[in-house]
Every structure is written in C-alpha cells, then in structure tokens.
Design a protein around this motif. Structure first.
Motif, PDB file in Angstrom:
ATOM      1  N   GLY A 361       0.791  -1.220   0.000  1.00  0.00           N
ATOM      2  CA  GLY A 361       0.000   0.000   0.000  1.00  0.00           C
ATOM      3  C   GLY A 361       0.819   1.264   0.000  1.00  0.00           C
ATOM      4  N   THR A 362       2.132   1.130   0.210  1.00  0.00           N
ATOM      5  CA  THR A 362       3.017   2.294   0.176  1.00  0.00           C
ATOM      6  C   THR A 362       3.253   2.770  -1.255  1.00  0.00           C
ATOM      7  OG1 THR A 362       4.123   1.376   2.121  1.00  0.00           O
ATOM      8  CG2 THR A 362       5.234   3.176   1.013  1.00  0.00           C
ATOM      9  N   LEU A 363       3.018   1.892  -2.222  1.00  0.00           N
ATOM     10  CA  LEU A 363       3.285   2.230  -3.622  1.00  0.00           C
ATOM     11  C   LEU A 363       2.134   3.070  -4.186  1.00  0.00           C
ATOM     12  CD1 LEU A 363       4.659  -1.217  -4.872  1.00  0.00           C
ATOM     13  CD2 LEU A 363       5.957   0.785  -4.147  1.00  0.00           C
ATOM     14  N   VAL A 364       1.981   4.266  -3.662  1.00  0.00           N
ATOM     15  CA  VAL A 364       0.842   5.107  -4.040  1.00  0.00           C
ATOM     16  C   VAL A 364       0.975   5.659  -5.453  1.00  0.00           C
ATOM     17  CG1 VAL A 364       0.286   5.737  -1.679  1.00  0.00           C
ATOM     18  CG2 VAL A 364       1.944   7.102  -2.953  1.00  0.00           C
ATOM     19  N   ASP A 382      -5.489  -5.672   2.250  1.00  0.00           N
ATOM     20  CA  ASP A 382      -6.468  -4.614   2.043  1.00  0.00           C
ATOM     21  C   ASP A 382      -5.791  -3.289   1.705  1.00  0.00           C
ATOM     22  OD1 ASP A 382      -9.403  -4.054   2.224  1.00  0.00           O
ATOM     23  OD2 ASP A 382      -8.693  -2.553   3.644  1.00  0.00           O
ATOM     24  N   SER A 383      -4.519  -3.149   2.100  1.00  0.00           N
ATOM     25  CA  SER A 383      -3.789  -1.901   1.856  1.00  0.00           C
ATOM     26  C   SER A 383      -3.545  -1.635   0.384  1.00  0.00           C
ATOM     27  CB  SER A 383      -2.443  -1.934   2.590  1.00  0.00           C
ATOM     28  OG  SER A 383      -1.629  -2.997   2.100  1.00  0.00           O
ATOM     29  N   ILE A 384      -3.787  -2.639  -0.473  1.00  0.00           N
ATOM     30  CA  ILE A 384      -3.559  -2.433  -1.901  1.00  0.00           C
ATOM     31  C   ILE A 384      -4.492  -1.352  -2.447  1.00  0.00           C
ATOM     32  CG2 ILE A 384      -5.205  -4.104  -2.860  1.00  0.00           C
ATOM     33  CD1 ILE A 384      -2.886  -4.999  -4.746  1.00  0.00           C
ATOM     34  N   GLY A 402      -9.084 -16.650   0.059  1.00  0.00           N
ATOM     35  CA  GLY A 402      -9.940 -15.663   0.693  1.00  0.00           C
ATOM     36  C   GLY A 402     -10.745 -14.895  -0.338  1.00  0.00           C
ATOM     37  N   GLY A 403     -11.280 -13.756   0.062  1.00  0.00           N
ATOM     38  CA  GLY A 403     -12.100 -12.960  -0.836  1.00  0.00           C
ATOM     39  C   GLY A 403     -11.328 -11.824  -1.474  1.00  0.00           C
ATOM     40  N   SER A 409     -12.041  -1.311  -4.842  1.00  0.00           N
ATOM     41  CA  SER A 409     -12.945  -0.324  -5.443  1.00  0.00           C
ATOM     42  C   SER A 409     -12.374   1.085  -5.369  1.00  0.00           C
ATOM     43  CB  SER A 409     -14.306  -0.361  -4.742  1.00  0.00           C
ATOM     44  OG  SER A 409     -14.170  -0.037  -3.365  1.00  0.00           O
ATOM     45  N   ASN A 410     -11.297   1.285  -4.583  1.00  0.00           N
ATOM     46  CA  ASN A 410     -10.634   2.592  -4.528  1.00  0.00           C
ATOM     47  C   ASN A 410      -9.819   2.865  -5.787  1.00  0.00           C
ATOM     48  OD1 ASN A 410     -11.640   2.786  -1.940  1.00  0.00           O
ATOM     49  ND2 ASN A 410      -9.727   2.210  -0.943  1.00  0.00           N
TER      50      ASN A 410
END
Length: 902
Positions: A361-364, A382-384, A402-403, A409-410
C-alpha cells in the motif's frame, strides 16, 4: 574595327581568371560546391538554393563568422535526399557539422569526406549507406559520429582508434561484424579514444567475447550500448572500473556467468539492461549501492535465489523488471517501500512464495504490478487499495485465497485486473463495479460463489470478462459487457442461468407469485414496521455522524493533496504523458511562473484537457500547487476554470511530479487576443468592442463571486490577461490560482490591515501599489489589478510597455486622455470589426456610440486603479457599472440599426 576582338579577348580572359580564382578557394568556391551537391540530389528542400539569395541564407546552410563566405554547417536531415552521396561534399573544407540523417542516401560514404579535417560532428544515420571508408576515421577533430540504421556490413575499420577526441560514436542497427579472428580489434583501438563518452554498437552482428580493453575507458565513458548482438562469455570483472557510466545496456546478448560484485562501484548508473541474456546466479547485494539507479531491467534471464533486500536502497528506482527468472523466497518488504517506484513492478514467472507484504500500500504512485506465475499465497492485503493510480494488476497463477478485498474499489483508474487460477472464495464484491476505467477483468479458475455482480454491466469501458470455472450461480446480466459475452467466459459454473441467447444457458426459474402471495403479505406486515423503525434510527445516526464529521473537518484541516484526492479521481503520470506525447513542445499551450500548460487527451476520453505541470525546482511551486488545489476545490462558478483531476506522482527521472488537469480552453488566453503575435491584425485574431465588454463582465462577475459570495472569500492576487482563458464561444474564465489567498472569516470585507510576511503577490505592472509597501493581500488589491487589466483590454497597451518610465503608468496614461481623447488611446483593432455601415454618416454614428462607451469604460478602469486603496470603486458597484455600460451600448446599437433601416 580591329579593336573589338581585342576587347572580347580581354573580357574572356577576365572571366577565366575569375573562374580560376573561385576554383582555387575564393569566396564563391563553397557556393559552387553546394550547387554541384544540388545537381547530384533531387529534393524540394534544395529549391531555395538559387541566386535570389546569398548561399549562406540557403536552407540548411550556415556560414562562419570569421569567414563569412565559408560553409561551416550543412544540416539537411529529413530532406528527402536520394541517390548516392556526392563526393563534392569533401570540398567544403571548413565544414564542422554535417547532418544528412533520415534521408534516402545509399551506396558508399565517399572517401573525400576524409578531407574535412575541421569536421566535429558527422550524422549520416537512418539512410541506406553500405560502405564505411578508412579515410573517415582519419578525421582527428571528430567528436560525434552517428552512422546508425544503415546497411553497413563487414568489420569496423581498425582506424577508428585514431578518433582521439571522439565523444560519441553510434554504429547501431547495421550489419557490422566482429568475431574471434578479428579479436574485436576495433574495440581495442577505441581504448586510444581518450575522450569517448558514448558508444552504441547495438543491433549488429558482433560475436565472441566482450573485450576487456573496453574497461580502459574508465573515467570518460558515460553510455555503453552493446545490446542486440551475439556476444558471449561473461561480464568482465573490471566492469566496475567504468565509474563514469550512467547507461549500460547488455540486453539481448548471449552473455553468461554471474554479475560481478564490482558492478556496485558504478555509482553514477541511472539505467542498466541485463534482460534476455544467459546470465545466472544470484543478483549481487552490491547492486543496492547504485543509489542513482532509475531503471533495472533483468527479465528473461537465468537469475536465481532470493531478491536481495538491498534493492530497497534504490530510492530513485521507478522501474523494476525481474520477470521470467528462477528467483525464489519471499518478496522483500523493502521493495514495496520504495517511494519512487511508479512505472511498473514486474516479478512475474518466478518461484516466489509467501504473502504479499502489507507494505504494498506504500506504492501510491505505481502504475502497473505483475506478480503472476509465482507461488504466492495468503490473502491480498487490504492496503492495496492505497495504490490509487494503479492501472494494471496481474495476480494470476498463484495460490491466493480468501475474498477480493473491498478496497480494490478505490482503484478508480484500474484498467486490467487478472486474478485467475488462484484459490479465491466467497462472493465477488458488488463494489468491483465502481472501478470506473476497468477494461479487462479475469476471475477464472477460482472458488467464487454467489451471483455475478449486476454492477459490472454499468462499466462502459469493460470489454473483456472471464469468470469461468468457479461456483457462481443465478442470473447472468444482459447489459454492458454481457451483451457480447461468449460461453467460454462463463463455462464451468453449473448454476448460472439466463443471459444472452448466445450463452446457451438454461432459463432462470420464475417464482410462483400466487403460491407465495399470502406468505409475502405476512412477511411484509412484520417487516415494514421494523424496517421503518430501522430507517429512522439509521437516519438519525447518519445525521449525527455527518455533523460530527463536519466539525472534525473544521477542527483538523487535512492536507490539500489528500482533499483533492478524495474529491477527484487521481491520474498517473503515464496517463498524462501519453496524452500529451510526453509533454512535447507541439502540445505546449503556455508557460508561467511555476510551470507549463500542455494540451492533453486522457485515455478513453474524446475531449481535450489542459495539464498544468508544476516546475518543482522553482521555489514556491509546491505551495502554488497546494494553493491552487485548495482554491479550486472550494469554488463553483461558470466563469472560473474547472479542475478535472490532479496528479501527484514520480516522473521517469525519479523526480517528484505534480500537475493539475483543467478544462481545455480552445481559444487560449486573453493576452493573445489583446496582443496578437501575428503582425497582420484581422477580425479573426482580434476582439470586437462587444466581445471585450462581454469578457469584462465574465471576469468581474467571477471576481465578485470570489470576494463576496464564496465562503470563505478568496483573493486571486494575480489578475492579468494571461490568466484569463477563453472558451469556444469566447466566454471568459479566470484561471491560475497559484498565489491566491483564502481569507480567514475574521478578516474585514475589503482589506487586511496587517503587513505581509510572504513577499509581494502578483505580476509586475498589475500589482497594487500598497503591496510594494508591505501591505498584505486584499480585495482592493484585486480591484486595482482588474482596473489595470480593463484599461489594457481597450487600449492594447501593456502596463509593462517601455513607454512607462519613471512615475508614468497605465493608469496615469488613461487618466491624462480622459475623457476627451478616449479615441486616441483606444485599440485601433476595434475598428476592424465595425464594417457594417453604409455611408459616412452611419460610420460616424457607430464611432460616436463606441466613443461614448469607451469614455465610460476608461472611467471605470481609472476608478478601480487609483493609487489609494480606499479611493477605488467597490467591486459590487463595478459589476453594476460594467453591466450598465454594456446595456447602454447595445441599446444605442439597436437604435442606430433601426435608423439605418428606415
């Protein structure tokens, strides 16, 4: 009678002597050479080579300063020259630059070029030449040699080593050869080229081992390209001696062995290509010492072992390609913490295992991530969802389970999502239908259950969908992408039904309404009161939360960039780069204090946009970006430029990149219409009197909104014609809020009494006088700028004109002519539009109407631009005044028209 032959003989002798002088190097010798060159090559570009102008003014020809009759440069690139290169070029003995690239020349490079002893730059690239003469490499003054993309074959002459002062040598894309028998003697001879900085021998047929002598160019060589050859053997251990290298490309070769640890000494390296080779072994941890590295290409090779965590030291890296190797172990967390990684991260087709670290998630700023074809497991973090500019995500052929995380959706700009051949389970989240730009979605070969989300049919960009081999059930939607769905896209889901006829799925069962009617009524009798109570409770909770959120926003103001990201869908650097052709000069719309504006076409959009790219090397540009974001997010007015989205990312050089995407204004800025660049003014490039009045009203109404109807109030601080943009219908919109100021609520309506600590705001000529004395930004300062701009619009005189010296300024200039000499200072191009009168009387009437309105306009401009702030007209009154001037003008025009008709 006998004297006539004598005179004729003398005349002929003079002509012969003149010709002889020219042939021995006189002033016309280069002209004769050029004419001979023209005779040997047919090209429309050479049509200007005639006696109507001096040969030094012929297209592509440059003569020297000290020797004005000698040609020093001949540049005929892309001039459609054909045929063999005529040897007469060798007669231009003072030639320093010769560029004949991108033409249709073929055959031998004439040996006569070896006589050009002053030649420094030779560019014959992109032709069909086939023979390099030995004499060419006797030109010891040569610094730049480009012979790429021709049809040269055989061996490079060993005399290349005589080019002692050569800096750039490009021989790529030919048929040049080197083998063991020749021993790469030309490379060995290059060791004598003590100044060599650039060597490109790519796309040739060189074979054998890369000679170690190349490492002798240790301090000078900056760029080395030997890719797309058949060279073999190992990389020289001494490669670390080339400490000056910033570009190294060894890709598409047969190099084998390991990467020497000495590669870590190449501290200046910006790009390295080790792709499509036979290199193997571990990737040395010393590669982490290359702290200037931007691009690392090492895909399709035989590297093995773990990815070194030292790659996390490459803080400027924006491209990492390690796919199709034999790498194993987990993905180091340090890679996902690289702030600059923005182009793509490709680790596909290896043997990597373990979960994706939550640090992903750091790879913004990342544009594409490909982790497919590995042995990765666990759940997608989830941080993706923080990777908000991600366009492509490939996770297929792993063991994820998992799901699908709701946070996907972001990723509003995601175009490709491939999750096939994993162990995902659960329902496909309905929120996936909110990924607005999704084009390809592959979820095949998993364990998804439940229905296909109907929201997917709302994605107008989605054209490829694969949900085959899952446990999906229920009705297949029929709109959007489902209109063209094939059976192979849904096969392997036994409980699906309906859909378009081409799917050949069984029809969905129809509920027996009569049988279940009573049961539904009973259920409704219980459910409706309960639902009503729940709705009331939920509404109360929502209102409380909204009120709490509003208070929290007031107390804890978020950073501007985060606010913008919430309000607008962010785009990546590469979307803007593609849409503007890499921010090319051809798409440049204008330049300002803090950056440049480019024309751009966003992906999947027909409409043009304007991209304002901020020059972050310019002091204050970051604050300008934040100020403009903050101002534009607060305002909504038809005469204010609209922000579409923004970009805060990393560019290909690893530098911070910030840009605003604004609506495109096809008629450019007001400045270009008041001061047209063309020396020939016409109705098509100037403004009529009525157009100017309409534009002024748009500007004044926009400023009135900012000052008096926007909460909190906004001061623009930089009102001038170049910041006023014109739409297709010539309506005006105020732009460039880069130095605007948002007033605190406690501020008085017109003026800030405190002194400014941020320096003078605005542009010279439009700045209110009190700003120079240290007064803070104020509404009255904007009114001064509006008054000056109003005077400029109707006089076509810039406030920075050379005529304004000492204490004279545009305000005083207009005041001195007011009111009797208004026509004398008016812009003369106004009369280009007033051509509809039938006789002198009509013309006089029209001129009188305009003069009367001009007096009123100049009076308004003078009132707004007075020296003392408190003497200036209040903006609300100025808006009423300009409306009255326009109404009176049009009323007088109608009266005049009726008089003409009768």
């Amino acid at each position: 009678m006998a004297i006539r032959p004598t005179r004729l003989a003398l005349s002929l002798l003079c002509v012969v002597m003149t010709i002889g002088t020219a042939s021995r190097g006189g002033g016309n010798s280069d002209e004769a050479t050029l004419l001979a060159f023209k005779a040997g090559h047919s090209s429309s570009v050479l049509a200007s080579w005639n006696s109507s102008a001096s040969f030094c003014n012929w297209e592509g020809v440059t003569c020297g300063r000290r020797r004005p009759t000698r040609v020093v440069a001949l540049d005929l690139r892309s001039s459609n020259l054909t045929g063999t290169l005529t040897p007469v070029v060798g007669n231009l003995t003072f030639l320093r630059w010769l560029n004949l690239s991108s033409n249709g020349l073929y055959g031998e490079i004439p040996p006569s070029l070896g006589r050009l002893r002053h030649l420094r730059s030779l560019d014959l690239g992109s032709n069909s030449l086939s023979v390099i003469p030995y004499s060419l490499f006797n030109l010891t003054s040569l610094k730049y040699v480009y012979l790429f993309r021709n049809r040269f074959s055989g061996f490079v002459p060993s005399t290349v080593g005589r080019l002692r002062f050569v800096e750039r040598l490009g021989l790529y894309s030919n048929r040049l050869e080197a083998d063991k028998s020749k021993g790469w003697e030309f490379i060995t001879s290059l060791a004598n080229c003590s100044q060599l900085q650039y060597l490109d021998i790519a796309y040739n047929s060189f074979s054998g081992k890369l000679p170690r002598s190349i490492v002798n160019l240790s301090t000078t060589l900056q760029e080395l390209y030997v890719d797309h050859n058949s060279i073999s053997g190992s990389m020289p251990e001494e490669i670390g001696n080339l400490i000056g290298l910033d570009m190294l490309d060894l890709g598409f070769t047969n190099l084998s062995g390991v990467i020497p640890t000495s590669i870590g000494k190449l501290a200046n390296l910006v790009e390295i290509g080790l792709h499509y080779t036979s290199l193997s072994g571990l990737i040395p941890s010393s590669i982490g010492n290359l702290t200037n590295l931007n691009r690392l290409y090492a895909f399709y090779s035989n590297f093995e072992g773990p990815i070194p965590a030292s790659l996390g030291e490459l803080k400027k890296l924006f491209v990492l390609g390690l796919s199709n190797n034999h790498l194993n172990g987990s993905i180091p967390r340090e890679i996902f913490e690289l702030p600059s990684l923005s182009w793509f991260l490709d680790l596909s087709s290896n043997s990597l295992s373990g979960p994706i670290p939550s640090e992903v998630g750091t790879l913004v700023n990342i544009n594409a991530v490909d982790l497919s074809g590995n042995q990765l497991s666990g759940q997608i973090p989830d941080s993706i969802g923080n990777c908000i500019v991600l366009e492509s995500l490939y996770l297929e052929e792993n063991s994820f389970e998992g799901g699908i995380p709701q946070s996907l959706s972001n990723l509003k700009g995601l175009t490709i999502l491939n999750l096939t051949m994993n162990k995902f389970s659960g329902k496909i989240p309905d929120t996936i239908g909110s990924i607005q730009q999704l084009q390809k979605l592959s979820l095949a070969h998993n364990n998804f259950s439940g229905p296909i989300p109907a929201s997917l049919q709302n994605l107008t960009t989605l054209w490829q969908l694969d949900v085959s081999f899952n446990n999906l059930q229920g009705e297949v939607p029929v709109k959007g992408v489902f209109r063209n769905l094939t059976f192979s896209s849904v096969v392997g889901n036994d409980n699906l039904c309906g859909g378009i006829p081409q799917l050949h799925l069984p029809p969905c069962p129809i509920l027996d309404v009569r049988k279940n009617k009573n049961q539904h009524l009973k259920s409704l009798a219980i459910a409706l009161p309960t639902t009503g109570a729940m709705l009331v409770l939920v509404s109360v909770i929502v209102l409380i939360l909204l009120h709490h959120r509003k208070l929290k926003r007031r107390q804890n103001r978020q950073a501007t960039s985060l606010v913008i990201e919430e309000q607008y869908q962010r785009v990546s650097y590469y979307v803007l780069s593609r849409g503007s052709n890499d921010f090319s000069e051809a798409n440049l719309l204008g330049k300002g204090r803090y950056g440049s504006v480019y024309r751009c076409t966003l992906d999947n959009e027909d409409a043009l946009v304007a991209v304002k790219v901020f020059d972050l090397q310019q002091l204050g540009s970051s604050k300008s970006f934040e100020a403009e974001c903050e101002a534009l997010r607060r305002v909504r007015h038809r005469s204010l430029i609209k922000i579409i989205t923004c970009c805060s990312s990393i560019d290909p050089r690893g530098q911070e990149f910030k840009a605003l995407v604004l609506e495109f204004m096809p008629n450019g800025s007001l400045d270009g219409w008041i001061h047209p660049k063309s020396s020939k003014c016409s109705p098509s490039n100037t403004l009529s009197f009525s157009q100017r009045l309409n534009i002024v009203i748009d500007i004044f109404e926009a400023m009135d909104y900012l000052h008096n109807h926007c909460q909190p109030s906004i001061i623009h601080c930089d009102m001038k014609p170049s910041n006023i943009l014109l739409a297709e219908d010539m309506s005006a919109k105020v732009g460039d809020f880069g130095i605007s100021k948002i007033l605190p609520k406690s501020t008085t309506k017109t003026h800030l009494n405190s002194k400014s600590s941020i320096g003078i705001r605005g542009s010279i000529g439009y700045i209110a006088p009190e700003y120079g004395e240290g007064s803070a930004a104020s509404k009255l300062g904007d009114i001064y700028s509006l008054g000056i701009m109003l005077l400029e619009m109707f006089t076509a005189t810039s406030p920075t004109d050379d005529m304004f010296k000492d204490s004279l300024n545009l305000h005083d200039f207009a005041a001195a002519a007011f009111p009797d000499r208004a026509l004398e200072i008016a812009d003369e191009t106004i009369w280009l539009h007033e051509t509809n009168y039938t006789d002198v009387t009509d013309a006089s009437m029209t001129r009188g109407i305009i003069q009367q309105s001009l007096v009123s306009v100049f009076g308004l401009g003078i009132s707004c631009s007075k020296q003392q702030p408190r003497e200036r007209m209040v903006l609300a009154d100025a808006v009423s005044k300009i409306h009255a001037i326009r109404d009176e003008y049009f009323k007088s025009q109608m009266v005049e028209q009726r008089a003409i008709e009768h």
